[in-house]
Write a protein that holds these residues in place. Structure first.
Motif, PDB file in Angstrom:
ATOM      1  N   ALA A 152       0.811  -1.211   0.000  1.00 35.22           N
ATOM      2  CA  ALA A 152       0.000   0.000   0.000  1.00 35.22           C
ATOM      3  C   ALA A 152       0.843   1.259   0.000  1.00 35.22           C
ATOM      4  O   ALA A 152       0.367   2.338   0.343  1.00 35.22           O
ATOM      5  N   GLY A 153       2.127   1.135  -0.349  1.00 34.00           N
ATOM      6  CA  GLY A 153       2.991   2.300  -0.350  1.00 34.00           C
ATOM      7  C   GLY A 153       3.606   2.593   0.998  1.00 34.00           C
ATOM      8  O   GLY A 153       4.330   3.581   1.152  1.00 34.00           O
ATOM      9  N   ARG A 154       3.327   1.765   2.006  1.00 35.04           N
ATOM     10  CA  ARG A 154       3.928   1.882   3.326  1.00 35.04           C
ATOM     11  C   ARG A 154       5.006   0.819   3.465  1.00 35.04           C
ATOM     12  O   ARG A 154       5.031  -0.161   2.712  1.00 35.04           O
ATOM     13  N   ILE A 155       5.866   0.974   4.474  1.00 37.43           N
ATOM     14  CA  ILE A 155       6.960   0.028   4.647  1.00 37.43           C
ATOM     15  C   ILE A 155       6.442  -1.362   4.964  1.00 37.43           C
ATOM     16  O   ILE A 155       7.024  -2.368   4.553  1.00 37.43           O
ATOM     17  N   HIS A 156       5.330  -1.426   5.695  1.00 37.69           N
ATOM     18  CA  HIS A 156       4.744  -2.726   6.004  1.00 37.69           C
ATOM     19  C   HIS A 156       4.073  -3.285   4.749  1.00 37.69           C
ATOM     20  O   HIS A 156       3.202  -2.659   4.161  1.00 37.69           O
ATOM     21  N   GLY A 157       4.504  -4.452   4.330  1.00 36.34           N
ATOM     22  CA  GLY A 157       3.918  -5.071   3.160  1.00 36.34           C
ATOM     23  C   GLY A 157       4.611  -4.726   1.863  1.00 36.34           C
ATOM     24  O   GLY A 157       4.238  -5.234   0.800  1.00 36.34           O
ATOM     25  N   ALA A 158       5.642  -3.840   1.925  1.00 42.55           N
ATOM     26  CA  ALA A 158       6.350  -3.464   0.700  1.00 42.55           C
ATOM     27  C   ALA A 158       7.307  -4.576   0.281  1.00 42.55           C
ATOM     28  O   ALA A 158       7.831  -5.330   1.114  1.00 42.55           O
ATOM     29  N   ASP A 159       7.537  -4.680  -1.013  1.00 42.97           N
ATOM     30  CA  ASP A 159       8.511  -5.644  -1.531  1.00 42.97           C
ATOM     31  C   ASP A 159       9.938  -5.163  -1.276  1.00 42.97           C
ATOM     32  O   ASP A 159      10.828  -5.941  -0.932  1.00 42.97           O
ATOM     33  N   HIS A 160      10.168  -3.880  -1.501  1.00 41.70           N
ATOM     34  CA  HIS A 160      11.466  -3.286  -1.236  1.00 41.70           C
ATOM     35  C   HIS A 160      11.296  -1.776  -1.157  1.00 41.70           C
ATOM     36  O   HIS A 160      10.219  -1.248  -1.474  1.00 41.70           O
ATOM     37  N   SER A 161      12.339  -1.086  -0.729  1.00 44.53           N
ATOM     38  CA  SER A 161      12.289   0.365  -0.582  1.00 44.53           C
ATOM     39  C   SER A 161      13.454   1.000  -1.318  1.00 44.53           C
ATOM     40  O   SER A 161      14.547   0.430  -1.384  1.00 44.53           O
ATOM     41  N   LEU A 162      13.209   2.208  -1.843  1.00 40.06           N
ATOM     42  CA  LEU A 162      14.236   3.008  -2.491  1.00 40.06           C
ATOM     43  C   LEU A 162      14.461   4.261  -1.650  1.00 40.06           C
ATOM     44  O   LEU A 162      13.515   4.810  -1.077  1.00 40.06           O
ATOM     45  N   LEU A 163      15.694   4.727  -1.596  1.00 37.65           N
ATOM     46  CA  LEU A 163      16.040   5.869  -0.765  1.00 37.65           C
ATOM     47  C   LEU A 163      16.633   6.986  -1.613  1.00 37.65           C
ATOM     48  O   LEU A 163      17.539   6.749  -2.413  1.00 37.65           O
ATOM     49  N   ASP A 164      16.082   8.185  -1.439  1.00 36.22           N
ATOM     50  CA  ASP A 164      16.577   9.383  -2.122  1.00 36.22           C
ATOM     51  C   ASP A 164      17.065  10.348  -1.050  1.00 36.22           C
ATOM     52  O   ASP A 164      16.272  10.838  -0.246  1.00 36.22           O
ATOM     53  N   TYR A 165      18.366  10.641  -1.041  1.00 30.33           N
ATOM     54  CA  TYR A 165      18.944  11.488  -0.003  1.00 30.33           C
ATOM     55  C   TYR A 165      19.064  12.948  -0.430  1.00 30.33           C
ATOM     56  O   TYR A 165      19.724  13.735   0.263  1.00 30.33           O
ATOM     57  N   ASN A 166      18.433  13.329  -1.534  1.00 35.50           N
ATOM     58  CA  ASN A 166      18.491  14.742  -1.943  1.00 35.50           C
ATOM     59  C   ASN A 166      17.968  15.669  -0.852  1.00 35.50           C
ATOM     60  O   ASN A 166      18.473  16.775  -0.663  1.00 35.50           O
ATOM     61  N   ARG A 167      16.920  15.239  -0.158  1.00 35.96           N
ATOM     62  CA  ARG A 167      16.303  16.090   0.862  1.00 35.96           C
ATOM     63  C   ARG A 167      17.078  16.067   2.177  1.00 35.96           C
ATOM     64  O   ARG A 167      16.892  16.946   3.038  1.00 35.96           O
ATOM     65  N   ALA A 168      17.926  15.041   2.382  1.00 33.63           N
ATOM     66  CA  ALA A 168      18.681  14.940   3.629  1.00 33.63           C
ATOM     67  C   ALA A 168      19.586  16.152   3.792  1.00 33.63           C
ATOM     68  O   ALA A 168      20.400  16.460   2.937  1.00 33.63           O
ATOM     69  N   GLY A 169      19.403  16.858   4.910  1.00 38.57           N
ATOM     70  CA  GLY A 169      20.219  18.033   5.180  1.00 38.57           C
ATOM     71  C   GLY A 169      19.604  19.349   4.771  1.00 38.57           C
ATOM     72  O   GLY A 169      20.172  20.408   5.040  1.00 38.57           O
ATOM     73  N   VAL A 170      18.440  19.328   4.108  1.00 38.73           N
ATOM     74  CA  VAL A 170      17.766  20.584   3.774  1.00 38.73           C
ATOM     75  C   VAL A 170      17.386  21.288   5.084  1.00 38.73           C
ATOM     76  O   VAL A 170      16.882  20.657   6.012  1.00 38.73           O
ATOM     77  N   PRO A 171      17.628  22.595   5.211  1.00 39.47           N
ATOM     78  CA  PRO A 171      17.361  23.277   6.484  1.00 39.47           C
ATOM     79  C   PRO A 171      15.874  23.367   6.802  1.00 39.47           C
ATOM     80  O   PRO A 171      15.053  23.667   5.940  1.00 39.47           O
TER      81      PRO A 171
END
Length: 500
Positions: A152-171
């Motif tokens: 359903a687009g949540r971590i529970h029940g997902a096949d796998h996850s992708l991570l985008d770190y572009n937003r990491a560190g934005v003030p």
């Protein structure tokens, strides 16, 4: 039990049996060119993981450096919220593991935030004012973004996850209210009015684009209930990342009804985060909510305290713009509209849009007419907030100018506006591409008029007999024949002249 299947108490019964308590945490991404502790760009929509460096993805040996512009913006926000500015504030490490936090801790502020102890007065739908007290406004960095594939687009029940770190560190600046008590049945309205006023304020300060649809402004709504007569707050839930003004109101209402049904049945509220579902206005369980002790805060050893020069703070204070509600009071007097009319404009989120349209060259009355009628209808049909329509006040002013110049009728102008909303380009280009400009050639109009008169001899006789209103049928036929591109007033003149 799923969110969709949850038992809900009737809202009137909730208010009769319980007193709601709210706490609102609003995260605002600052509009700086670079991130909070490194030089990576912050532009929205870049390809995944293209705006990262060793600092923002937490590689060993990398060292953060605080963004001076972000500190300035944080102080601007604190001053505008009537906060005290701390002479010396410190960054801390907030420790927790989550895949979108590459360092496994977040650099934030804890017990010594930049701004504290403020307030924001908000106006409700009936014109009354509610004061929301601010606990703190502190600086921190944003996390990355997880995309869960499958289920359903949540971590529970997902096949796998992708991570985008572009937003990491934005003030970020996180603005936290003190407990909001005593609102009763108006609690959801107070929540929406507060986030609305805060968004308007932040936009006026020019510290963020406050795009809730893009996550630049996100609200976490903490809600608990106290039985009537109780003195201790109930157990709260925190509905995370609510990203529209309407959804803030809906989420608070839903949680009040859900919690009340559980308490009335003898159950207990679990302190947890909740996910909000835009599709049906429900919430569902997230994770059990940690306490401050669980995060094991300690001072960030790689960053010195933030100690702004008092003279610099006063310089920032001197640059604060006219606050939105002060500006509205001035504009109301200039426009000569009643309190009731102005309140309606505020409630639909039209005031600043109208002001910007007038600043772009439109007359106030025409600007009001477009935003509160046709564009409001478009916002409703597209299920977005008025301010989120993909059209700018300058574009609306251009359309109004084309109408005033006689190049478009109102109906043609509406076609142009819809085309702008659908992403077809600028108004003048749309007019040219579609050939929508009003027909000014009387000879071309006369041909359509002659044909309409020939097809309606009975109407011609009525007009010649003095029944001028009957010309409306002929005018309508001509407008249809010219695809609405004729000037109705000019067509009427030519019709009457032809029937003399």
């Amino acid at each position: 039990m799923t969110a969709a299947a949850a038992d809900l108490m009737d809202y009137d019964q909730v208010i009769a049996e319980f007193d709601p308590v709210m706490g609102l945490e609003v995260h605002v991404e600052l509009g700086t060119a670079t991130k909070m502790f490194c030089g990576c760009p912050t532009a929205f929509g870049a390809d995944p993981n293209t705006q990262v460096c060793p600092v923002c993805i937490g590689l060993p040996g990398s060292l953060p450096v605080a963004n001076a512009k972000a500190i300035e913006y944080a102080i601007r926000i604190g001053l505008a919220l009537n906060c005290s500015i701390r002479p010396s504030s410190v960054f801390a490490r907030k420790n927790y593991f989550y895949p979108d936090q590459p360092k496994n801790y977040q650099i934030s502020q804890y017990d010594e935030p930049t701004s504290y102890d403020g307030y924001l007065d908000v106006v409700l739908s009936d014109g009354t004012t509610w004061r929301v007290d601010i606990e703190r406004a502190h600086m921190e960095e944003d996390t990355g973004k997880s995309l869960h594939i499958g289920g359903a687009g949540r971590i529970h029940g997902a096949d796998h996850s992708l991570l985008d770190y572009n937003r990491a560190g934005v003030p970020l600046v996180e603005i936290v209210t003190k407990p909001i008590v005593g609102a009763g049945e108006r609690a959801p309205e107070v929540a929406r009015a507060y986030v609305t006023a805060l968004r308007d304020l932040l936009k006026a300060l020019d510290v963020s684009d406050v795009r809730m649809d893009q996550g630049s402004l996100r609200c976490d709504a903490n809600v608990s209930l106290m039985p009537k007569g109780a003195s201790e707050f109930g157990t709260r839930t925190e509905t995370k990342n609510v990203n529209s003004l309407k959804s803030v109101e809906v989420a608070v209402t839903y949680e009040m009804r859900r919690q009340a049904a559980i308490l009335a049945a003898g159950g207990e509220i679990i302190q947890e985060t909740r996910h909000y579902h835009e599709t049906d206005g429900t919430t569902s369980p997230g994770r059990h909510k940690e306490t401050a002790e669980d995060y094991r805060y300690f001072p960030e050893p790689d960053l010195p305290p933030v100690q702004p020069d008092p003279a610099w703070i006063e310089e920032i204070r001197a640059t604060l713009p006219e606050l939105p509600w002060v500006r509205r009071a001035r504009i109301q007097e200039e426009w000569g509209v009643s309190d009731e009319v102005m309140r309606d404009l505020v409630n639909v989120g039209a005031v600043d849009l109208i002001i910007a349209t007038v600043d772009a060259g439109a007359a106030p009355e025409a600007a009001r007419g477009w935003w509160v009628s046709f564009l409001a209808q478009q916002a409703n049909s597209r299920e977005v907030e008025l301010a989120d329509l993909p059209i700018t006040p300058a574009q609306v002013a251009t359309v109004i100018g084309l109408v005033d110049a006689g190049k478009l009728t109102n109906k043609l102008a509406q076609q142009v506006v819809v085309a702008v909303l659908d992403g077809e380009g600028e108004p003048e280009q749309i007019v040219a591409d579609r050939g929508l400009e009003v027909v000014r050639d009387d000879s071309a109009l006369q041909k359509a008029i002659d044909e309409a008169l020939a097809n309606n001899p009975d109407i011609v006789e009525k007009i010649r007999g003095g029944k001028v209103k009957a010309a409306g049928k002929i005018v309508g036929d001509v407008m249809k024949a010219t695809r609405g591109q004729a000037d109705p007033a000019r067509v009427q003149e030519l019709v009457l002249a032809a029937c003399q």
